[in-house]
Design a protein around this motif. Structure first.
Motif, PDB file in Angstrom:
ATOM      1  N   GLU A 136       4.119   4.564   0.577  1.00 40.38           N
ATOM      2  CA  GLU A 136       2.806   4.030   0.243  1.00 40.38           C
ATOM      3  C   GLU A 136       2.668   3.808  -1.260  1.00 40.38           C
ATOM      4  OE1 GLU A 136      -1.131   2.700   0.973  1.00 40.38           O
ATOM      5  OE2 GLU A 136       0.590   3.023   2.284  1.00 40.38           O
ATOM      6  N   VAL A 137       3.073   4.773  -2.061  1.00 36.90           N
ATOM      7  CA  VAL A 137       3.007   4.619  -3.515  1.00 36.90           C
ATOM      8  C   VAL A 137       3.898   3.456  -3.967  1.00 36.90           C
ATOM      9  CG1 VAL A 137       3.595   5.701  -5.718  1.00 36.90           C
ATOM     10  CG2 VAL A 137       2.380   7.014  -3.970  1.00 36.90           C
ATOM     11  N   ALA A 138       5.096   3.368  -3.393  1.00 38.21           N
ATOM     12  CA  ALA A 138       6.000   2.269  -3.735  1.00 38.21           C
ATOM     13  C   ALA A 138       5.379   0.922  -3.393  1.00 38.21           C
ATOM     14  CB  ALA A 138       7.328   2.437  -3.003  1.00 38.21           C
ATOM     15  N   SER A 139       4.747   0.833  -2.227  1.00 32.26           N
ATOM     16  CA  SER A 139       4.121  -0.419  -1.804  1.00 32.26           C
ATOM     17  C   SER A 139       2.989  -0.817  -2.741  1.00 32.26           C
ATOM     18  CB  SER A 139       3.596  -0.269  -0.372  1.00 32.26           C
ATOM     19  OG  SER A 139       2.906  -1.429   0.041  1.00 32.26           O
ATOM     20  N   GLN A 140       2.173   0.136  -3.147  1.00 31.80           N
ATOM     21  CA  GLN A 140       1.056  -0.164  -4.043  1.00 31.80           C
ATOM     22  C   GLN A 140       1.548  -0.612  -5.414  1.00 31.80           C
ATOM     23  OE1 GLN A 140      -1.851   2.967  -4.114  1.00 31.80           O
ATOM     24  NE2 GLN A 140      -2.020   3.065  -1.888  1.00 31.80           N
ATOM     25  N   LEU A 141       2.560   0.040  -5.934  1.00 34.46           N
ATOM     26  CA  LEU A 141       3.118  -0.382  -7.220  1.00 34.46           C
ATOM     27  C   LEU A 141       3.685  -1.798  -7.136  1.00 34.46           C
ATOM     28  CD1 LEU A 141       4.971   2.899  -8.311  1.00 34.46           C
ATOM     29  CD2 LEU A 141       2.912   1.930  -9.360  1.00 34.46           C
ATOM     30  N   VAL A 171      -4.916  -4.343 -19.818  1.00 36.87           N
ATOM     31  CA  VAL A 171      -4.077  -4.571 -18.643  1.00 36.87           C
ATOM     32  C   VAL A 171      -3.637  -3.239 -18.048  1.00 36.87           C
ATOM     33  CG1 VAL A 171      -1.845  -5.465 -17.858  1.00 36.87           C
ATOM     34  CG2 VAL A 171      -3.267  -6.835 -19.381  1.00 36.87           C
ATOM     35  N   LEU A 172      -3.246  -2.313 -18.902  1.00 34.62           N
ATOM     36  CA  LEU A 172      -2.811  -0.998 -18.439  1.00 34.62           C
ATOM     37  C   LEU A 172      -3.940  -0.276 -17.693  1.00 34.62           C
ATOM     38  CD1 LEU A 172      -0.665   1.262 -18.427  1.00 34.62           C
ATOM     39  CD2 LEU A 172      -1.626   2.039 -20.608  1.00 34.62           C
ATOM     40  N   GLU A 173      -5.113  -0.241 -18.296  1.00 39.58           N
ATOM     41  CA  GLU A 173      -6.242   0.453 -17.671  1.00 39.58           C
ATOM     42  C   GLU A 173      -6.655  -0.217 -16.364  1.00 39.58           C
ATOM     43  OE1 GLU A 173      -9.306   0.592 -20.567  1.00 39.58           O
ATOM     44  OE2 GLU A 173      -8.252   2.007 -21.888  1.00 39.58           O
ATOM     45  N   THR A 174      -6.650  -1.542 -16.342  1.00 37.44           N
ATOM     46  CA  THR A 174      -7.063  -2.265 -15.135  1.00 37.44           C
ATOM     47  C   THR A 174      -6.093  -2.038 -13.982  1.00 37.44           C
ATOM     48  OG1 THR A 174      -8.140  -3.974 -16.463  1.00 37.44           O
ATOM     49  CG2 THR A 174      -7.610  -4.527 -14.180  1.00 37.44           C
ATOM     50  N   THR A 175      -4.796  -2.193 -14.259  1.00 37.46           N
ATOM     51  CA  THR A 175      -3.806  -2.065 -13.187  1.00 37.46           C
ATOM     52  C   THR A 175      -3.699  -0.622 -12.692  1.00 37.46           C
ATOM     53  OG1 THR A 175      -2.048  -1.867 -14.858  1.00 37.46           O
ATOM     54  CG2 THR A 175      -2.460  -4.060 -13.925  1.00 37.46           C
ATOM     55  N   LEU A 176      -3.697   0.330 -13.606  1.00 34.76           N
ATOM     56  CA  LEU A 176      -3.638   1.726 -13.163  1.00 34.76           C
ATOM     57  C   LEU A 176      -4.936   2.132 -12.464  1.00 34.76           C
ATOM     58  CD1 LEU A 176      -1.752   3.605 -16.029  1.00 34.76           C
ATOM     59  CD2 LEU A 176      -0.926   2.975 -13.754  1.00 34.76           C
ATOM     60  N   ASP A 193      -5.390  14.910   0.457  1.00 33.42           N
ATOM     61  CA  ASP A 193      -5.640  14.812  -0.977  1.00 33.42           C
ATOM     62  C   ASP A 193      -4.327  14.489  -1.689  1.00 33.42           C
ATOM     63  OD1 ASP A 193      -6.731  14.902  -3.479  1.00 33.42           O
ATOM     64  OD2 ASP A 193      -6.723  17.095  -3.621  1.00 33.42           O
ATOM     65  N   VAL A 194      -4.097  13.206  -1.906  1.00 36.85           N
ATOM     66  CA  VAL A 194      -2.853  12.748  -2.531  1.00 36.85           C
ATOM     67  C   VAL A 194      -3.210  11.906  -3.755  1.00 36.85           C
ATOM     68  CG1 VAL A 194      -0.730  11.427  -2.247  1.00 36.85           C
ATOM     69  CG2 VAL A 194      -1.658  12.745  -0.323  1.00 36.85           C
ATOM     70  N   HIS A 195      -2.631  12.253  -4.883  1.00 32.07           N
ATOM     71  CA  HIS A 195      -2.861  11.484  -6.108  1.00 32.07           C
ATOM     72  C   HIS A 195      -1.611  11.536  -6.973  1.00 32.07           C
ATOM     73  CE1 HIS A 195      -3.623  15.485  -7.842  1.00 32.07           C
ATOM     74  NE2 HIS A 195      -4.455  15.668  -6.822  1.00 32.07           N
ATOM     75  N   CYS A 196      -1.572  10.665  -7.963  1.00 30.42           N
ATOM     76  CA  CYS A 196      -0.393  10.537  -8.823  1.00 30.42           C
ATOM     77  C   CYS A 196      -0.773  10.740 -10.286  1.00 30.42           C
ATOM     78  CB  CYS A 196       0.243   9.156  -8.678  1.00 30.42           C
ATOM     79  SG  CYS A 196       1.067   8.869  -7.109  1.00 30.42           S
ATOM     80  N   SER A 197       0.183  11.236 -11.046  1.00 28.25           N
ATOM     81  CA  SER A 197       0.071  11.306 -12.501  1.00 28.25           C
ATOM     82  C   SER A 197       1.023  10.283 -13.105  1.00 28.25           C
ATOM     83  CB  SER A 197       0.414  12.709 -13.008  1.00 28.25           C
ATOM     84  OG  SER A 197      -0.541  13.652 -12.562  1.00 28.25           O
ATOM     85  N   VAL A 198       0.607   9.738 -14.250  1.00 30.35           N
ATOM     86  CA  VAL A 198       1.390   8.665 -14.873  1.00 30.35           C
ATOM     87  C   VAL A 198       1.567   8.962 -16.355  1.00 30.35           C
ATOM     88  CG1 VAL A 198       1.530   6.184 -15.346  1.00 30.35           C
ATOM     89  CG2 VAL A 198       0.453   6.993 -13.222  1.00 30.35           C
ATOM     90  N   GLY A 199       2.772   8.745 -16.839  1.00 29.97           N
ATOM     91  CA  GLY A 199       3.059   8.807 -18.266  1.00 29.97           C
ATOM     92  C   GLY A 199       3.555   7.462 -18.738  1.00 29.97           C
ATOM     93  N   PHE A 243      -2.273  18.881 -18.088  1.00 32.38           N
ATOM     94  CA  PHE A 243      -3.677  19.002 -18.495  1.00 32.38           C
ATOM     95  C   PHE A 243      -4.658  18.226 -17.613  1.00 32.38           C
ATOM     96  CE2 PHE A 243      -1.238  19.597 -22.493  1.00 32.38           C
ATOM     97  CZ  PHE A 243      -1.640  20.895 -22.773  1.00 32.38           C
ATOM     98  N   ASN A 244      -4.216  17.132 -16.990  1.00 34.82           N
ATOM     99  CA  ASN A 244      -5.196  16.291 -16.290  1.00 34.82           C
ATOM    100  C   ASN A 244      -4.518  15.471 -15.193  1.00 34.82           C
ATOM    101  OD1 ASN A 244      -7.701  15.299 -15.714  1.00 34.82           O
ATOM    102  ND2 ASN A 244      -7.781  13.891 -17.454  1.00 34.82           N
ATOM    103  N   LYS A 245      -4.125  16.127 -14.112  1.00 31.85           N
ATOM    104  CA  LYS A 245      -3.437  15.453 -13.019  1.00 31.85           C
ATOM    105  C   LYS A 245      -4.305  14.344 -12.428  1.00 31.85           C
ATOM    106  CE  LYS A 245      -0.491  19.267 -11.432  1.00 31.85           C
ATOM    107  NZ  LYS A 245      -0.152  20.139 -10.294  1.00 31.85           N
ATOM    108  N   GLY A 246      -3.626  13.335 -11.906  1.00 28.91           N
ATOM    109  CA  GLY A 246      -4.334  12.219 -11.290  1.00 28.91           C
ATOM    110  C   GLY A 246      -4.809  11.178 -12.268  1.00 28.91           C
ATOM    111  N   THR A 247      -4.400  11.266 -13.524  1.00 24.21           N
ATOM    112  CA  THR A 247      -4.772  10.284 -14.539  1.00 24.21           C
ATOM    113  C   THR A 247      -3.490   9.799 -15.231  1.00 24.21           C
ATOM    114  OG1 THR A 247      -5.099  11.980 -16.235  1.00 24.21           O
ATOM    115  CG2 THR A 247      -7.010  11.389 -14.890  1.00 24.21           C
ATOM    116  N   PHE A 248      -3.636   9.231 -16.434  1.00 26.53           N
ATOM    117  CA  PHE A 248      -2.457   8.778 -17.170  1.00 26.53           C
ATOM    118  C   PHE A 248      -2.603   9.113 -18.648  1.00 26.53           C
ATOM    119  CE2 PHE A 248      -5.402   5.259 -17.417  1.00 26.53           C
ATOM    120  CZ  PHE A 248      -5.233   4.743 -18.694  1.00 26.53           C
ATOM    121  N   THR A 249      -1.456   9.251 -19.289  1.00 25.53           N
ATOM    122  CA  THR A 249      -1.391   9.498 -20.729  1.00 25.53           C
ATOM    123  C   THR A 249      -0.493   8.448 -21.350  1.00 25.53           C
ATOM    124  OG1 THR A 249      -1.648  11.883 -20.390  1.00 25.53           O
ATOM    125  CG2 THR A 249      -0.777  11.159 -22.514  1.00 25.53           C
ATOM    126  N   VAL A 250      -0.898   7.937 -22.515  1.00 20.64           N
ATOM    127  CA  VAL A 250      -0.149   6.879 -23.183  1.00 20.64           C
ATOM    128  C   VAL A 250       0.380   7.387 -24.514  1.00 20.64           C
ATOM    129  CG1 VAL A 250      -0.230   4.536 -24.112  1.00 20.64           C
ATOM    130  CG2 VAL A 250      -1.613   5.132 -22.111  1.00 20.64           C
TER     131      VAL A 250
END
Length: 265
Positions: A136-141, A171-176, A193-199, A243-250
């Motif tokens: 599912e995550v692969a398909s969404q990406l 673009v980063l904020e919109t797509t993520l 309850d399934v979520h992803c973290s992004v770096g 520090f903040n799962k389910g979000t992203f850090t840049v």
């Protein structure tokens, strides 16, 4: 078929095969005009032409079968069987090739995407459900990002994506944002309850001030080190998960800094 395969055949072989078809026909026509039809000769010519056509058709089918087998083997060697994404080796290769061609004016974003608490998902719901969320995550990406972006399954529950030709924060904020929303919607539908973290390592185009004008070090400062980008995206993912799962850090890539020693394998 012979004409279409002309580039794949030696000139001598091509001419020999064409002569096998053309010369008997020309000889039969000449004999009919100059003398008269010979039923025996005509029968031999027709039978040889039939044999030639059948052999050529069989050769054509065998060629296409071998070509299809080669394409299938190449696809399987480069793609992950579960998700259909590029595997780590193929993804790494394509990404390095892109980075090797980057100059001071190019920009991109390199992202690590990790399913949070994946072991807990497997332990709670079973490995079949865990495999479903990987797909599912692969398909969404794959649907959120462009066809020419490079997305691969890094291993297990982790993915890496190279978003090419943009370092736009919007673009980063919109797509993520779309990615997190779709994942949350799918999670709610399945009651899990399934979520992803992004770096993210953001590689912006170098400006004239940072490069200097006519500096001897311009090419060195403007170049982009792939391993350093991977390390920074990895550190950004680590910070997100800590520090903040389910979000992203840049992290913004610094073209003037050397690559760190702790590079992922």
């Amino acid at each position: 078929m012979l004409i279409s395969y002309r580039k794949n055949l030696d000139r001598i072989i091509f001419l020999s095969m064409m002569s096998f078809f053309v010369l008997p026909v020309l000889a039969t026509i000449y004999q009919a005009l100059a003398y008269s039809f010979s039923l025996q000769c005509l029968a031999i010519v027709i039978s040889t032409q039939i044999m030639f056509v059948m052999d050529t058709v069989e050769m054509n089918m065998r060629f296409h079968s071998q070509q299809a087998a080669y394409e299938k083997a190449r696809y399987e060697a480069e793609h992950d069987g579960m998700t259909g994404l590029l595997n780590k080796e193929a993804g790494w290769k394509h990404m390095r090739k892109y980075f090797d061609r980057m100059d001071s004016h190019d920009e991109a974003m390199l992202m690590f995407v990790d399913i949070d608490d994946f072991k807990t998902i497997n332990d709670t719901y079973g490995h079949t459900v865990g495999d479903f969320w990987i797909r599912e995550v692969a398909s969404q990406l794959r649907h959120i990002y462009r066809h020419d972006d490079i997305i691969c399954r890094y291993g297990g529950d982790e993915f890496i994506a190279l978003i090419r030709n943009t370092a736009s924060e919007q673009v980063l904020e919109t797509t993520l944002g779309m990615f997190f929303q779709q994942l949350a919607r799918a999670s709610e539908q399945h009651g899990q309850d399934v979520h992803c973290s992004v770096g993210v390592c953001r590689i912006a185009a170098a400006d004239g001030a940072s490069l200097g004008t006519g500096s001897a070090d311009e090419d060195a400062i403007g170049s982009v080190d792939f391993d350093q980008c991977v390390a920074q995206a990895d550190l950004a993912l680590y910070e997100t998960k800590r520090f903040n799962k389910g979000t992203f850090t840049v992290y913004n890539y610094d073209r003037s800094q050397p690559a760190p020693a702790n590079i992922r394998a």
